[in-house]
Design a protein around this motif. Structure first.
Motif, PDB file in Angstrom:
ATOM      1  N   ALA A 105       0.822  -1.211   0.000  1.00 55.01           N
ATOM      2  CA  ALA A 105       0.000   0.000   0.000  1.00 55.01           C
ATOM      3  C   ALA A 105       0.852   1.256   0.000  1.00 55.01           C
ATOM      4  CB  ALA A 105      -0.939   0.010   1.204  1.00 55.01           C
ATOM      5  N   VAL A 106       0.305   2.317  -0.556  1.00 53.83           N
ATOM      6  CA  VAL A 106       0.912   3.647  -0.554  1.00 53.83           C
ATOM      7  C   VAL A 106       0.077   4.543   0.357  1.00 53.83           C
ATOM      8  CG1 VAL A 106       1.463   5.689  -1.937  1.00 53.83           C
ATOM      9  CG2 VAL A 106       1.868   3.399  -2.863  1.00 53.83           C
ATOM     10  N   TYR A 107       0.756   5.389   1.144  1.00 52.93           N
ATOM     11  CA  TYR A 107       0.049   6.276   2.068  1.00 52.93           C
ATOM     12  C   TYR A 107       0.517   7.720   1.867  1.00 52.93           C
ATOM     13  CZ  TYR A 107      -1.312   1.948   4.332  1.00 52.93           C
ATOM     14  OH  TYR A 107      -1.835   0.695   4.583  1.00 52.93           O
ATOM     15  N   ASN A 127      -0.811   5.615   8.867  1.00 54.30           N
ATOM     16  CA  ASN A 127       0.293   4.808   8.366  1.00 54.30           C
ATOM     17  C   ASN A 127       1.435   5.677   7.865  1.00 54.30           C
ATOM     18  OD1 ASN A 127      -2.140   2.908   8.203  1.00 54.30           O
ATOM     19  ND2 ASN A 127      -0.452   1.517   7.723  1.00 54.30           N
ATOM     20  N   TYR A 128       1.103   6.759   7.185  1.00 54.26           N
ATOM     21  CA  TYR A 128       2.127   7.694   6.706  1.00 54.26           C
ATOM     22  C   TYR A 128       2.930   8.240   7.875  1.00 54.26           C
ATOM     23  CZ  TYR A 128       4.140  12.064   4.912  1.00 54.26           C
ATOM     24  OH  TYR A 128       4.992  13.092   4.589  1.00 54.26           O
ATOM     25  N   THR A 129       2.231   8.653   8.927  1.00 55.42           N
ATOM     26  CA  THR A 129       2.911   9.197  10.101  1.00 55.42           C
ATOM     27  C   THR A 129       3.832   8.162  10.723  1.00 55.42           C
ATOM     28  OG1 THR A 129       1.069  10.703  10.552  1.00 55.42           O
ATOM     29  CG2 THR A 129       2.563  10.219  12.385  1.00 55.42           C
ATOM     30  N   ALA A 130       3.330   6.941  10.886  1.00 56.37           N
ATOM     31  CA  ALA A 130       4.141   5.876  11.473  1.00 56.37           C
ATOM     32  C   ALA A 130       5.316   5.506  10.575  1.00 56.37           C
ATOM     33  CB  ALA A 130       3.272   4.645  11.730  1.00 56.37           C
ATOM     34  N   ASP A 131       5.094   5.487   9.269  1.00 55.93           N
ATOM     35  CA  ASP A 131       6.147   5.112   8.330  1.00 55.93           C
ATOM     36  C   ASP A 131       7.306   6.103   8.350  1.00 55.93           C
ATOM     37  OD1 ASP A 131       4.622   2.950   7.579  1.00 55.93           O
ATOM     38  OD2 ASP A 131       3.901   3.860   5.710  1.00 55.93           O
ATOM     39  N   SER A 149       4.519   7.490   1.570  1.00 48.62           N
ATOM     40  CA  SER A 149       5.212   6.310   2.083  1.00 48.62           C
ATOM     41  C   SER A 149       4.596   5.085   1.440  1.00 48.62           C
ATOM     42  CB  SER A 149       5.101   6.224   3.613  1.00 48.62           C
ATOM     43  OG  SER A 149       3.765   5.977   4.017  1.00 48.62           O
ATOM     44  N   VAL A 150       5.401   4.064   1.303  1.00 45.74           N
ATOM     45  CA  VAL A 150       4.908   2.821   0.733  1.00 45.74           C
ATOM     46  C   VAL A 150       5.338   1.673   1.633  1.00 45.74           C
ATOM     47  CG1 VAL A 150       6.924   2.690  -0.787  1.00 45.74           C
ATOM     48  CG2 VAL A 150       4.919   1.288  -1.284  1.00 45.74           C
ATOM     49  N   GLU A 151       4.401   0.767   1.875  1.00 43.96           N
ATOM     50  CA  GLU A 151       4.682  -0.420   2.678  1.00 43.96           C
ATOM     51  C   GLU A 151       4.598  -1.647   1.766  1.00 43.96           C
ATOM     52  OE1 GLU A 151       2.010  -0.610   5.980  1.00 43.96           O
ATOM     53  OE2 GLU A 151       2.547   1.384   6.737  1.00 43.96           O
ATOM     54  N   PRO A 152       5.721  -2.059   1.194  1.00 45.59           N
ATOM     55  CA  PRO A 152       5.695  -3.260   0.360  1.00 45.59           C
ATOM     56  C   PRO A 152       5.553  -4.501   1.225  1.00 45.59           C
ATOM     57  CG  PRO A 152       7.936  -2.477   0.588  1.00 45.59           C
ATOM     58  CD  PRO A 152       7.059  -1.458   1.270  1.00 45.59           C
ATOM     59  N   SER A 155      15.378   8.242   6.134  1.00 48.23           N
ATOM     60  CA  SER A 155      14.286   9.199   5.945  1.00 48.23           C
ATOM     61  C   SER A 155      14.562  10.005   4.692  1.00 48.23           C
ATOM     62  CB  SER A 155      14.166  10.126   7.163  1.00 48.23           C
ATOM     63  OG  SER A 155      15.347  10.900   7.317  1.00 48.23           O
ATOM     64  N   THR A 156      13.528  10.645   4.161  1.00 42.42           N
ATOM     65  CA  THR A 156      13.659  11.340   2.885  1.00 42.42           C
ATOM     66  C   THR A 156      12.507  12.310   2.686  1.00 42.42           C
ATOM     67  OG1 THR A 156      13.827  11.005   0.475  1.00 42.42           O
ATOM     68  CG2 THR A 156      12.355   9.535   1.678  1.00 42.42           C
ATOM     69  N   THR A 157      12.687  13.267   1.781  1.00 40.43           N
ATOM     70  CA  THR A 157      11.581  14.090   1.314  1.00 40.43           C
ATOM     71  C   THR A 157      10.991  13.503   0.037  1.00 40.43           C
ATOM     72  OG1 THR A 157      13.130  15.500   0.099  1.00 40.43           O
ATOM     73  CG2 THR A 157      12.512  16.193   2.330  1.00 40.43           C
ATOM     74  N   GLY A 158      11.554  12.388  -0.407  1.00 44.17           N
ATOM     75  CA  GLY A 158      11.056  11.696  -1.586  1.00 44.17           C
ATOM     76  C   GLY A 158      10.053  10.624  -1.211  1.00 44.17           C
ATOM     77  N   VAL A 159      10.374   9.362  -1.522  1.00 40.06           N
ATOM     78  CA  VAL A 159       9.485   8.242  -1.239  1.00 40.06           C
ATOM     79  C   VAL A 159      10.071   7.423  -0.091  1.00 40.06           C
ATOM     80  CG1 VAL A 159       8.502   6.094  -2.120  1.00 40.06           C
ATOM     81  CG2 VAL A 159       8.594   8.126  -3.581  1.00 40.06           C
ATOM     82  N   GLU A 160       9.315   7.304   0.977  1.00 39.71           N
ATOM     83  CA  GLU A 160       9.731   6.518   2.148  1.00 39.71           C
ATOM     84  C   GLU A 160       9.240   5.078   1.992  1.00 39.71           C
ATOM     85  OE1 GLU A 160      11.437   6.230   6.149  1.00 39.71           O
ATOM     86  OE2 GLU A 160      11.595   7.697   4.531  1.00 39.71           O
ATOM     87  N   ILE A 161      10.173   4.137   1.959  1.00 42.71           N
ATOM     88  CA  ILE A 161       9.836   2.714   1.881  1.00 42.71           C
ATOM     89  C   ILE A 161       9.928   2.145   3.286  1.00 42.71           C
ATOM     90  CG2 ILE A 161      10.389   0.471   0.880  1.00 42.71           C
ATOM     91  CD1 ILE A 161      11.802   1.978  -1.407  1.00 42.71           C
TER      92      ILE A 161
END
Length: 489
Positions: free
Chosen positions: A43-45, A51-55, A70-73, A108-114
């Motif tokens: 999922a993507v958040y 989930n985004y906050t936790a990720d 954020s994405v949770e593969p 951590s990043t300002t891009g995509v957080e996996i």
């Protein structure tokens, strides 16, 4: 230190690379592409979701950044799809295991957080004597799940430490005197290479990558699971004991004697200094024995010192790890810095205590409530002899060396550079003390999991850099992993 509960147990890391900006396509475009490419198991958040906050959350606020999404593969195939898209679009990203690393930009990043949260399996194979752990697990949970089986994979010593970063960075553990570093007992990796290929990496299947992943951090792809040699574990003995300023000299003597003369491979300690609420030096000492009780004499010198608190006893490994809580007040910022010594001699130990009493009042003068802690980790002379297979880290194994962890915490972002400077000054001073003590430590490896982001990569990987660069050029010619932060080659 007031106690290891306040500053000694916490593994504070540091600041890292500068935040990157998203490249071509923009944040919404790449996040949408990822969402379309992955399976329903993942999922993507987006901002405002739990989930985004936790990720994006990390153990200290200074290493938390606001990602575009954020994405949770949940599968290696989805990780493959994600990394191929990120590489194609040159999008900055980060890979987060437990989030205990505190170098901003390292996970951590300002891009995509996996966020690897969904890789949460723990599998013990009795026949092969192995344990397979998902890259999103926390060591606390691993110990608890394996306890009924009487086995464990030696990992983090305090709560909240993630499996992935800890293992990829080397891994000092409670039974290192018996088995070496955690990196020494990893038997295999499932790796998603930067081009999206999913491979199993073992000593025989790919010796170069096997070498590189043993301490090489995140330079060669995304690890989704680790296979470790399993070790038996039952009831252990130990916990946290603290002492006041009046006992500091007595503790120093006991610590130095233990650090230099201890011989029992089942015994270990992590000891730290800080200032208590009255601004006086205090000591926190976590003791561990791999068994229900230590033989007489092993820890007697510490037990005979008048203490201010004690949580010592026979218990499970999970209970012992929990005795050093890591919870910090909301908004706490922090850095680690690290040094390596050949030995904790009395001169070094006394100098570290003096650093505490010197810097403690100074950080508090800059910001009320700021703390400066120093944590010492002695090991036996055989520490680095348990593995004869070369590893990316440490690059130096001809003689034992031991780590020191500095940990400063504060709240105001405007003080980040000030406290970083304090920690760098402290390292310079302690290096001079070591030289005067006959220890030429300037070329010793620095432990990457404690390293301040300004540490030169040559102090992390040393003579291994040419081989690691060659492996990286082969596995990642487009430098996809360069889009993520971390210890770069």
């Amino acid at each position: 230190m007031a106690s290891l509960k306040k500053i000694g147990t916490t593994a504070l890391a540091l600041a890292s690379v500068l935040p990157a900006t998203l490249a071509g396509g923009g944040s919404s475009a790449i996040c949408t592409q990822i969402q379309q490419a992955i399976s329903h198991a993942s999922a993507v958040y987006y901002p405002s979701s739990k989930n985004y906050t936790a990720d994006n959350a990390h153990w200290v606020a200074s290493s938390t950044q606001a990602s575009a999404c954020s994405v949770e593969p949940a599968t290696a195939a989805d990780v493959s799809a994600i990394i191929k898209l990120l590489g194609k679009t040159k999008t900055p990203f980060a890979v987060k295991g437990g989030g205990h690393a505190t170098n901003p930009g390292y996970s951590s990043t300002t891009g995509v957080e996996i966020a690897m949260t969904r890789f949460n399996t723990v599998t013990y194979d009795k026949k092969s004597g192995t344990i397979v752990l998902g890259a999103g697990k926390i060591w606390d949970d691993v110990y608890a799940e394996l306890a009924p089986l009487g086995v464990f994979a030696p990992g983090g010593r305090v709560p909240g430490v993630g499996v992935a970063g800890f293992t990829l960075g080397g891994g000092y553990n409670w039974i290192s005197n018996q088995v070496g570093l955690t990196v020494d007992i990893v038997l295999g990796y499932q790796l998603v290479k930067p081009n999206g290929d999913i491979v199993s990496v073992t000593k025989t299947s790919n010796p170069d990558l096997f070498f590189a992943l043993k301490g090489g951090y995140n330079n060669f792809g995304i690890v989704t699971q680790f296979t470790y040699k399993a070790f038996p574990i039952g009831q252990v003995w130990g916990g946290l004991i603290t002492y006041g300023a009046a006992q500091a000299a007595e503790f120093n003597a006991a610590f130095s004697n233990f650090a230099i003369h201890a011989t029992d491979t089942k015994a270990a300690i992590v000891s730290g200094y800080g200032l208590d609420a009255n601004g006086e030096a205090a000591v926190g000492n976590i003791m561990f024995y791999d068994g229900p009780s230590p033989p007489k004499g092993v820890f007697d010198a510490f037990l005979n010192i008048k203490n201010t608190s004690s949580d010592i006893g026979t218990r499970s490994l999970s209970s012992l790890v929990a005795s050093a809580p890591q919870t910090l007040p909301a908004g706490t910022r922090g850095y680690f810095n690290t040094m390596s010594f050949f030995e904790y001699t009395p001169a070094i130990v006394n100098a570290i205590l003096n650093e505490t009493t010197f810097w403690g009042p100074r950080v508090a003068a800059v910001e009320a409530g700021a703390l400066a802690g120093y944590h010492m980790e002695p090991f036996l002379n055989t520490l680095l002899t348990h593995n004869t297979t070369p590893t990316a880290w440490p690059f130096f194994r001809s003689k034992k060396f031991v780590p020191l962890q500095m940990q400063f915490t504060w709240s105001n972002p405007k003080h980040d550079a000030t406290f970083r400077g304090f920690m760098e000054q402290s390292a310079v001073h302690l290096t001079n003390v070591a030289n005067q003590d006959g220890q030429a430590i300037q070329q010793l490896p620095l432990y990457p999991n404690y390293g301040l982001y300004t540490s030169p990569p040559a102090r992390i990987y040393g003579s291994n850099i040419p081989r690691l660069q060659a492996i990286q050029a082969q596995v990642d010619p487009q430098n996809v992993m360069g889009l993520a932060g971390g210890w770069k080659l």
